[in-house]
Design an enzyme around this catalytic site. Structure first.
Site, PDB file in Angstrom:
ATOM      1  N   SER A 304       3.056   0.102  -2.510  1.00  0.00           N
ATOM      2  CA  SER A 304       3.631   1.536  -2.553  1.00  0.00           C
ATOM      3  C   SER A 304       3.938   2.251  -3.789  1.00  0.00           C
ATOM      4  O   SER A 304       2.598   2.481  -4.378  1.00  0.00           O
ATOM      5  CB  SER A 304       5.064   1.204  -1.951  1.00  0.00           C
ATOM      6  OG  SER A 304       5.568   2.946  -1.395  1.00  0.00           O
ATOM      7  N   ASP A 315      -7.065   5.106 -13.074  1.00  0.00           N
ATOM      8  CA  ASP A 315      -8.330   5.937 -12.920  1.00  0.00           C
ATOM      9  C   ASP A 315      -8.189   6.948 -14.039  1.00  0.00           C
ATOM     10  O   ASP A 315      -9.202   7.552 -14.207  1.00  0.00           O
ATOM     11  CB  ASP A 315      -7.991   6.885 -11.836  1.00  0.00           C
ATOM     12  CG  ASP A 315      -8.231   5.800 -10.484  1.00  0.00           C
ATOM     13  OD1 ASP A 315      -8.751   4.662 -10.570  1.00  0.00           O
ATOM     14  OD2 ASP A 315      -8.369   6.445  -9.021  1.00  0.00           O
ATOM     15  N   LYS A 329      -0.163  -0.698   0.346  1.00  0.00           N
ATOM     16  CA  LYS A 329       0.617   0.333   1.372  1.00  0.00           C
ATOM     17  C   LYS A 329       0.269   1.533   0.783  1.00  0.00           C
ATOM     18  O   LYS A 329       0.926   2.071  -0.310  1.00  0.00           O
ATOM     19  CB  LYS A 329       2.033  -0.371   1.034  1.00  0.00           C
ATOM     20  CG  LYS A 329       2.908   0.409   2.162  1.00  0.00           C
ATOM     21  CD  LYS A 329       3.311   1.812   1.885  1.00  0.00           C
ATOM     22  CE  LYS A 329       4.422   1.981   2.983  1.00  0.00           C
ATOM     23  NZ  LYS A 329       4.969   3.473   2.884  1.00  0.00           N
TER      24      LYS A 329
END
Length: 482
Positions: A304, A315, A329
């Site tokens: 999460s 990224d 999740k």
């Protein structure tokens, strides 16, 4: 995971209309349905069937049953059929959830999920009775106070573990790869979760452990970085951010934590069916580390909001991600208040990392894969429950699912020998909550952390390459704008 804002239900929504229709139809079974749906798209035939079932249960069930119990059960069934994370919250359950996100609640400090009638541990929160008792991710709780849990709803089992601080509760646990059940007696406590802790691993090299994301986690992380900077005489050479077995929490706290280490760039964005489900969160800076290199430790219990932070730092090329594939999740739950004082926790969107990858059911693949230090721990990690294994899980199309680790750290020589004795073995909990009793992590027992520090210090580490182990220095990313 709760979005830190709750959209108000629109006037004239299906929720408001359908309740009135159910009550009206249930008064008589002689209603004739002339159309499958009315002009508002309400499924009248299905509502009539519901009314018939409601009336039959009220009249013929072996024990008298209240309208409230039946209606609450119907709402629960409707919402839980959607996905594993949507839920109807009674006023009591809503209050308990709000206390949890504020970081103070009563109980054992254990994150669990119900799957196919089995109560399975996701993680034990650092420093709580559950963590101190040695409860591990992947443990299956089969009895509470010697009462079997088969057929008992998830929320009921959670209520059974909660209670007055100072009282005791006995858990019977099945642990993967052990033949005999474990019986553990824990003392309930007021759980004051300190979600952020920090320490110096070596001169100039800091460590921050985040056990979950609460409302104050972002500000606490920034304070921890500032404290480490002071200990390092104003110049940190590098930082390890430990998110292993972090089950997530408040979305806004994850965004704020990622922003702590970024000067600019996208952190996360969400996409759903409605306009207010589409959101974008970007970094504002400054980077509190001033560009010092970072490594983020994750495993299958990182979920999460922990995955939001991990995805952003990966990224945006701010940090190396090290460990195992995360939980997966990748959905957003919005808490929508209801007129009865309860709320609907509804999945309203999926979130995406800056590179456009949905991690729903897939997880985030680390740059550097490293397994625990012995066979037993590796087996336990493999048994960690993943999002993709949950009943009714949402699947998201993802062009990024083919990603693989760039490097794989070779296991230490000791990992090939027989399983260590209890006196010398580091348990999964030791590695996951190394800083639970003190602020100083255990580098001797915690193999992934030890290798992460070596990489941060530009030391050569054993890497698997073409079936053999070679020693090499893994390059660290440079912060954007530095």
């Amino acid at each position: 995971m709760s979005v830190p804002r709750s959209p108000k239900p629109r006037s004239g929504t299906l929720l408001g209309v359908s309740v009135g229709l159910v009550l009206g139809v249930s008064a008589s079974f002689a209603v004739t349905v002339h159309a499958a749906k009315d002009q508002n798209g309400i499924p009248l035939e299905q509502i009539q069937t519901f009314s018939q079932v409601f009336g039959i249960v009220k009249s013929h069930y072996v024990d008298p049953t209240s309208d409230k119990k039946l209606m609450d059960g119907a709402i629960n069934g409707m919402v839980s059929a959607l996905d594993p994370h949507s839920a109807y919250l009674t006023p009591k359950e809503l209050k308990e959830m709000q206390v949890f996100t504020n970081g103070k609640f009563g109980g054992l400090g254990i994150e669990v999920t119900g799957e196919h009638g089995v109560l399975k541990v996701i993680s034990a929160i650092d420093g709580t009775p559950a963590a101190k008792a040695g409860i591990e991710p992947g443990d299956i709780i089969i009895k509470i106070d010697h009462k079997a849990l088969q057929g008992i709803a998830l929320q009921k089992t959670v209520d059974m573990m909660r209670g007055k601080p100072g009282t005791q509760v006995t858990l019977t646990i099945l642990r993967p790869h052990q033949t005999q059940p474990l019986t553990l007696t824990l003392t309930r406590a007021i759980i004051k979760v300190q979600s952020v802790r920090s320490a110096m691993l070596a001169p100039g090299y800091g460590y921050i452990r985040i056990s979950q994301f609460q409302e104050n986690t972002g500000s606490a992380t920034r304070k921890a970085v500032e404290h480490l900077e002071q200990e390092a005489n104003g110049h940190l050479k590098g930082l390890i951010l430990d998110l292993r077995n972090n089950p997530g929490g408040v979305l806004g706290a994850g965004v704020e934590t990622a922003d702590t280490f970024l000067n600019k760039g996208l952190i996360v964005y969400t996409k759903g069916r409605t306009d207010d489900s589409d959101m974008r969160f970007s970094a504002h800076g400054p980077d509190y580390l001033h560009g010092a290199p970072m490594i983020v430790l994750v495993n299958g219990g990182s979920a999460s909001a922990a995955e939001i932070v991990t995805g952003a730092l990966k990224d945006d090329h701010r940090a190396l991600i090290m460990g195992q594939r995360t939980f997966g999740k990748g959905s957003v739950q919005t808490v929508i208040p209801l007129s009865n004082g309860g709320a609907l926790k509804l999945t309203t969107a999926l979130y995406y990392t800056p590179a456009g990858c949905s991690i729903q059911s897939e997880g985030i693949v680390p740059n550097i894969e490293v397994q625990p230090s012995n066979a037993r721990l590796r087996a336990l990690d493999a048994d960690l429950l993943k999002e993709s294994e949950l009943h009714g899980v949402l699947k998201a199309p993802d062009e990024c699912r083919k990603a693989t680790p760039r490097y794989t750290i070779a296991p230490p020589a000791s990992a090939t020998v027989a399983t260590p004795t209890a006196a010398t073995e580091s348990t999964a909990a030791d590695e996951a909550i190394a800083a639970s009793s003190t602020l100083k992590p255990n580098l001797v027992k915690d193999y992934p952390l030890r290798e992460a520090l070596a990489i941060l210090q530009n030391q050569a580490v054993p890497v698997q390459e073409k079936g053999r182990s070679v020693t090499m220095v893994i390059p660290l990313p440079k912060a954007v704008g530095q």
